[in-house]
Design a protein around this motif. Sequence first.
Motif, PDB file in Angstrom:
ATOM      1  N   UNK A  50      92.536 -11.117  22.731  1.00  0.00           N
ATOM      2  CA  UNK A  50      93.718 -11.614  22.017  1.00  0.00           C
ATOM      3  C   UNK A  50      94.706 -10.479  21.803  1.00  0.00           C
ATOM      4  N   UNK A  51      94.238  -9.355  21.280  1.00  0.00           N
ATOM      5  CA  UNK A  51      95.152  -8.254  20.953  1.00  0.00           C
ATOM      6  C   UNK A  51      95.724  -7.578  22.200  1.00  0.00           C
ATOM      7  N   UNK A  52      95.030  -7.671  23.317  1.00  0.00           N
ATOM      8  CA  UNK A  52      95.609  -7.150  24.565  1.00  0.00           C
ATOM      9  C   UNK A  52      96.879  -7.924  24.941  1.00  0.00           C
ATOM     10  N   UNK A  53      96.949  -9.180  24.519  1.00  0.00           N
ATOM     11  CA  UNK A  53      98.115 -10.011  24.838  1.00  0.00           C
ATOM     12  C   UNK A  53      99.188  -9.914  23.759  1.00  0.00           C
ATOM     13  N   UNK A  54      98.802 -10.057  22.475  1.00  0.00           N
ATOM     14  CA  UNK A  54      99.812 -10.150  21.406  1.00  0.00           C
ATOM     15  C   UNK A  54      99.853  -8.956  20.467  1.00  0.00           C
ATOM     16  N   UNK A 100     104.779 -11.369  23.547  1.00  0.00           N
ATOM     17  CA  UNK A 100     104.089 -12.527  23.026  1.00  0.00           C
ATOM     18  C   UNK A 100     103.655 -12.339  21.565  1.00  0.00           C
ATOM     19  N   UNK A 101     103.529 -13.483  20.882  1.00  0.00           N
ATOM     20  CA  UNK A 101     103.116 -13.505  19.486  1.00  0.00           C
ATOM     21  C   UNK A 101     102.413 -14.824  19.211  1.00  0.00           C
ATOM     22  N   UNK A 102     101.660 -14.861  18.125  1.00  0.00           N
ATOM     23  CA  UNK A 102     100.946 -16.070  17.708  1.00  0.00           C
ATOM     24  C   UNK A 102     101.487 -16.514  16.358  1.00  0.00           C
ATOM     25  N   UNK A 117      97.339 -23.097  16.157  1.00  0.00           N
ATOM     26  CA  UNK A 117      97.665 -21.724  16.566  1.00  0.00           C
ATOM     27  C   UNK A 117      98.441 -21.812  17.866  1.00  0.00           C
ATOM     28  N   UNK A 118      99.630 -21.234  17.896  1.00  0.00           N
ATOM     29  CA  UNK A 118     100.462 -21.286  19.096  1.00  0.00           C
ATOM     30  C   UNK A 118     100.771 -19.879  19.563  1.00  0.00           C
ATOM     31  N   UNK A 170      97.182 -16.510  26.364  1.00  0.00           N
ATOM     32  CA  UNK A 170      96.992 -16.252  24.933  1.00  0.00           C
ATOM     33  C   UNK A 170      96.236 -17.377  24.256  1.00  0.00           C
ATOM     34  N   UNK A 171      96.581 -18.611  24.599  1.00  0.00           N
ATOM     35  CA  UNK A 171      95.871 -19.762  24.032  1.00  0.00           C
ATOM     36  C   UNK A 171      94.405 -19.754  24.446  1.00  0.00           C
ATOM     37  N   UNK A 172      94.138 -19.434  25.701  1.00  0.00           N
ATOM     38  CA  UNK A 172      92.753 -19.358  26.180  1.00  0.00           C
ATOM     39  C   UNK A 172      91.976 -18.254  25.463  1.00  0.00           C
TER      40      UNK A 172
END
Length: 124
Positions: free
Chosen positions: A16-20, A36-38, A63-64, A76-78
């Motif tokens: 998750x943190x690698x993306x956002x 990207x952000x959640x 969660x988006x 990110x969703x995955x």
Amino acid sequence: MIESSVVAVLLADSDVTDIVGDRITPVAVRQAADVPAITFARQGGSREYTFGGGVQADVTISLTCWAATWLVARNGAEAMRTALDTYQAGEIAVASVTDGSDYYDPEADLFGCTVIVAVNYSEV
């Protein structure tokens, strides 16, 4: 708030943190925010009270993951789904994840991919 526990699970997951990074905020992404952000938002919940004074609670949280491209938002969703589905620890008795909708926000020019998390936990 159980949302804090859900956010902590996401922040502890490197996929998750690698993306956002640490960009996880309630309800909305600010226009000047990096992506990207959640975002997360409580959708509803219920409580069952016991004679012993305890409370068993269920809450549904959306969660988006927002990103400039659909693929990054979907990844990110995955990552969120993998981190949270069947998670059990700390305050969270169990979490289960279902897929939500995908979005495009033309004003912000962002794609959003959502997962819905049902969390069961105990309140004191």
